[in-house]
Design an enzyme around this catalytic site. Structure first.
Site, short mmCIF file in Angstrom:
data_model
loop_
_atom_site.label_atom_id
_atom_site.label_comp_id
_atom_site.label_asym_id
_atom_site.label_seq_id
_atom_site.Cartn_x
_atom_site.Cartn_y
_atom_site.Cartn_z
N THR A 25 0.84 -1.20 0.00
CA THR A 25 0.00 0.00 0.00
C THR A 25 0.87 1.25 0.00
OG1 THR A 25 -1.71 -1.18 1.24
CG2 THR A 25 -1.81 1.23 1.25
N CYS B 170 30.33 0.56 13.27
CA CYS B 170 30.61 0.08 14.61
C CYS B 170 29.85 -1.22 14.79
CB CYS B 170 30.18 1.10 15.66
SG CYS B 170 30.61 0.63 17.35
#
Length: 413
Positions: free
Chosen positions: A250, A347
């Site tokens: 949608t 990281c």
């Protein structure tokens, strides 16, 4: 109703990560969110929603030099990149089973690298990382050699329009020209480039292009893949058959409308904003050079140009490494002083990792760990730069002192 977005506290110098929504985009979002209607429904509310989507599609196409039928709305840059890499690979493989090779530059965003390597692990793809030079520019001779040696096996080439870390503008038109000589389609991630340099889908010669809303003053969670109609493109998700059948789901009408407004605004004001941002960037770089003369600017010369005459570096990008300091330490210390920036590195599991972009450029691991990226945007001012320069001397001293202590104790745990 006029909606004004809240200002970020302190100096926000991380626009390459995300930007504040522009007042016009926010107003469009709120207005559209107050209406009800599924753009796939046939009643009047659905038709109104569909009209908003199609008007937005036309606006996006006009801003980026494409045809409306080439605009596929998605939930953002990562989905668009996945659809391009996986969809083109599978589309080409379905036409010719020999098409197993995927060529991507070594400095791509992980939204391109990760789906490419996923295909290697799950779909039999063979990935070639195209090398770059010391400023992060893709090696066209290496691309030419790969195309000459393996043209019949290559499914696609993907080279970003401009690098998200060091701001390098890539020779996208040359990449497309070389690839098309061998009948190979080209995808480019233009997320960082749009609104900073001229981006024209048709003129570039590429076959697919990624753009997202939240880098240009639009909302998070919406973007587009521009894809030529004759491009073999398989769906990655399946369902209701929306968006040419390659992206079911949608449609988020408020987000799409706000995205289109932000994009039109960014492109319309690109020239004057680029001049202003380049001035701020140059002042930032000059100020850092006075404060921390051992800092190294990574990426192209800010005054440099491409062979076509455009800027060699994004006007809003300044990426520097600070010897003897960890980028994470610099970031947190700056943040405590009211300056928000980015390390430009990954990281993983709490352990700082040097940037794959800097490593591909030949920067050593130790130097790469001391990286900071400052990126400017429509709301940036000289006061932001001044605040950074006022905070930076103490921040660099403390970060370098912490780095010395860490080195004496064998590095980070």
């Amino acid at each position: 109703m006029t909606v004004t977005p809240p200002e970020a506290p302190g100096a926000y110098l991380d626009h390459a990560a995300t930007t504040p929504m522009s007042p016009a985009a926010l107003e469009a979002f709120v207005a559209e969110a107050g209406r009800t209607g599924n753009a796939s429904s046939l009643h009047s509310a659905g038709r109104a929603a569909r009209r908003a989507v199609e008007e937005s599609r036309e606006s996006v196409a006009d801003a980026l030099g494409a045809r409306p039928s080439e605009v596929v709305f998605t939930a953002g840059g990562t989905e668009s990149d996945n659809l391009a890499i996986k969809g083109i690979f599978w589309g080409r493989r379905s036409q010719d089973s020999r098409r197993r090779r995927v060529l991507v530059s070594a400095v791509e965003h992980h939204a391109v690298l990760d789906p490419a390597f996923w295909l290697a692990g799950h779909a039999g793809a063979e990935i070639t990382l195209l090398p770059v030079d010391a400023v992060g520019r893709v090696d066209l001779d290496a691309l030419r050699a790969e195309l000459t040696a393996h043209a019949d096996e290559i499914a696609l080439v993907s080279v970003m329009w401009a690098n998200n870390e060091v701001g390098t503008v890539q020779p996208v038109r040359d990449v497309a020209r070389l690839a098309h000589q061998h009948g190979v389609p080209v995808h480019t991630d233009a997320i960082q480039a749009v609104g900073q340099v001229e981006v024209d889908f048709a003129a570039s010669g590429v076959d697919a292009l990624t753009v997202t809303g939240h880098k240009i003053g639009g909302p998070v969670g919406v973007g587009a893949l521009l894809a030529r109609r004759d491009l073999p493109l398989e769906a990655v998700s399946h369902g209701g058959g929306q968006e040419r059948g390659v992206r079911s789901g949608t449609l988020d009408v408020p987000a799409i409308r706000a995205f289109a407004v932000a994009l039109a605004e960014a492109v319309a004001h690109r020239t004057e904003r680029a001049i202003a941002l380049a001035g701020l960037r140059d002042a930032l770089i000059a100020g850092v050079a006075r404060i921390a003369p051992d800092a190294v600017l990574r990426g192209p010369d800010p005054a440099g140009t491409t062979p076509s005459g455009g800027p060699a570096r994004l006007p809003a990008n300044a990426h520097l490494t600070f010897p003897g300091a960890e980028g994470d330490s610099l970031l947190y210390l700056l943040d405590s002083a009211g300056v928000q920036a980015s390390t430009g590195s990954a990281c993983q599991a709490g352990v700082p990792q040097p940037s794959h972009v800097l490593l591909a450029m030949g920067v050593g691991e130790t130097d790469a760990r001391g990286a900071l990226r400052f990126s400017l945007g429509a709301t940036s001012t000289q006061a932001d730069v001044d605040r950074l320069l006022a905070a930076l001397p103490g921040v660099v001293r403390r970060a370098q002192a912490a780095g010395l202590v860490s080195a004496r104790h064998g590095g980070a745990a």
